[in-house]
Design a protein around this motif. Structure first.
Motif, PDB file in Angstrom:
ATOM      1  N   GLY A 209       0.809  -1.213   0.000  1.00 57.75           N
ATOM      2  CA  GLY A 209       0.000   0.000   0.000  1.00 57.75           C
ATOM      3  C   GLY A 209       0.841   1.260   0.000  1.00 57.75           C
ATOM      4  O   GLY A 209       0.519   2.241  -0.689  1.00 57.75           O
TER       5      GLY A 209
ATOM      6  N   LEU B  30      -8.787  -1.518  -2.517  1.00 61.01           N
ATOM      7  CA  LEU B  30      -8.505  -2.663  -1.661  1.00 61.01           C
ATOM      8  C   LEU B  30      -9.725  -3.557  -1.594  1.00 61.01           C
ATOM      9  O   LEU B  30     -10.817  -3.121  -1.204  1.00 61.01           O
TER      10      LEU B  30
ATOM     11  N   TRP C  42      -4.998  -5.787  -2.921  1.00 64.23           N
ATOM     12  CA  TRP C  42      -5.035  -4.622  -3.788  1.00 64.23           C
ATOM     13  C   TRP C  42      -5.374  -5.005  -5.223  1.00 64.23           C
ATOM     14  O   TRP C  42      -4.956  -6.061  -5.704  1.00 64.23           O
TER      15      TRP C  42
ATOM     16  N   ASP D   1      -9.060   3.450  -0.120  1.00 64.33           N
ATOM     17  CA  ASP D   1      -7.860   2.952   0.556  1.00 64.33           C
ATOM     18  C   ASP D   1      -6.585   3.437  -0.127  1.00 64.33           C
ATOM     19  O   ASP D   1      -5.562   3.663   0.540  1.00 64.33           O
TER      20      ASP D   1
END
Length: 336
Positions: A49, A62, A67, A76
């Protein structure tokens, strides 16, 4: 002078913990401090991330499976960008007097391709065009992130550490498909090298590659442009150590992970850890005096799984070992 640093991650799950992590890192490894990562804050702050936060040209969101590439950035992805900006603000506040060298960490193109899904499912790894596009966007994100850090801190040199823990599995066809019943095809070394070259070229004058995994193709990484190699010493076999020795002899940096990243039942002493490094150098036929300036001491991997107390102690041990190697580099029983 041998120096100490960390791999990147640190325990904690809020802004107060982050400010403390920055303070400890700047104080305990002043010769090579780094930008801490706190994955305990959630996926938006994890290694994937955090890296996606640097990518501006692609959108991500997400999902329960992890992901995923999307047309626009999801909540996210936006949170990941916000957290990274906040972390850089916290660094800037505390690093006004920072000079010398500073390190940042980002996930490499093959670990990203093995972790991120395409819009309609399955990994980016499954699609030649998608993985090329992701590597290109990552290279642009690395360059932008590097420029941002340079604007915020006064360090003369910024080292970018590219984390590639999944690279051996990618090359050996060991990444599971979305169904879990199959494996993705192996990626051929020339393609793997090409993507790495693009990212490492964007990472400044001294890009490192770190992997706390077995079977890492260190010669391929050096050929792709890595000027620093970072690995867990306990996972390095004879061929790996030969590659590290060649890097040292070529004037490149080598970071040896020697201090456990989680607290062991019986922690090794500073003396034992130092002697272990000296023995490795001796086996490789390296003169400790000649390579001391290019040697870095680290924990075996990130410290996210450690207690705050052990994270601090592991960092202190790394610095102590680096100091011992500098003060008596060729001694079988380093001075205490």
């Amino acid at each position: 002078m041998t120096v100490a640093t960390g791999i990147g991650s640190w325990p904690g799950d809020d802004a107060t913990d982050y400010a403390e992590a920055v303070r400890v890192v700047l104080g305990e490894v002043p010769d090579l401090p780094y930008l801490p990562e706190l994955p305990g804050r959630g996926a938006a702050a994890g290694m994937v991330g955090r890296t996606l936060a640097t990518i501006a040209d692609l959108g991500f969101d997400l999902q329960p499976a992890g992901w995923r590439l999307t047309d626009t950035s999801g909540v996210d992805h936006r949170r990941a960008r916000s957290l990274l900006a906040q972390d850089l603000d916290a660094l800037e506040e505390q690093a006004q007097d920072l000079r010398g060298t500073f390190k940042v960490q980002l996930t490499g193109p093959w670990t990203l391709a093995a972790a991120v899904e395409k819009p309609r499912g399955d990994k980016v790894l499954a699609d030649h065009g998608a993985r090329r596009e992701l590597a290109q966007a990552l290279a642009e994100g690395v360059a932008a992130h590097l420029a941002d850090v340079r604007r915020r801190v006064g360090a003369e040199r910024i080292v970018v550490q590219v984390d590639e823990p999944a690279l051996p599995a990618v090359l050996n066809g060991q990444i599971s498909t979305a169904s879990g019943f199959g494996k993705h095809r192996s990626v051929h070394p020339p393609e793997a090298s090409q993507a790495l070259e693009r990212v490492l070229a964007a990472a400044g004058e001294e890009p490192w590659v770190h992997a706390c995994a077995a079977g890492v193709p260190w010669p391929l990484l050096r050929a792709a442009g890595a000027r620093g190699l970072s690995g867990d010493l306990s996972l390095l076999d004879a061929d790996d150590l030969d590659a590290f020795a060649e890097a040292l002899e070529a004037g490149e940096r080598v970071a040896l992970g020697v201090v456990s990243s989680t607290e062991p039942d019986t922690p090794a002493t500073e003396k034992a850890l130092t002697e272990r490094v000296v023995r490795v150098l001796d086996v490789l036929g390296l003169d400790p005096d000649a390579v001391s300036e290019r040697l870095v001491i680290t924990p075996t991997c990130g410290l996210a799984g450690a207690t705050p107390a052990w994270a601090r102690r592991a960092t202190e041990l790394c610095r102590a070992v680096a100091r011992e190697l500098t003060t008596s580099p060729g001694s079988e029983s380093p001075r205490r």
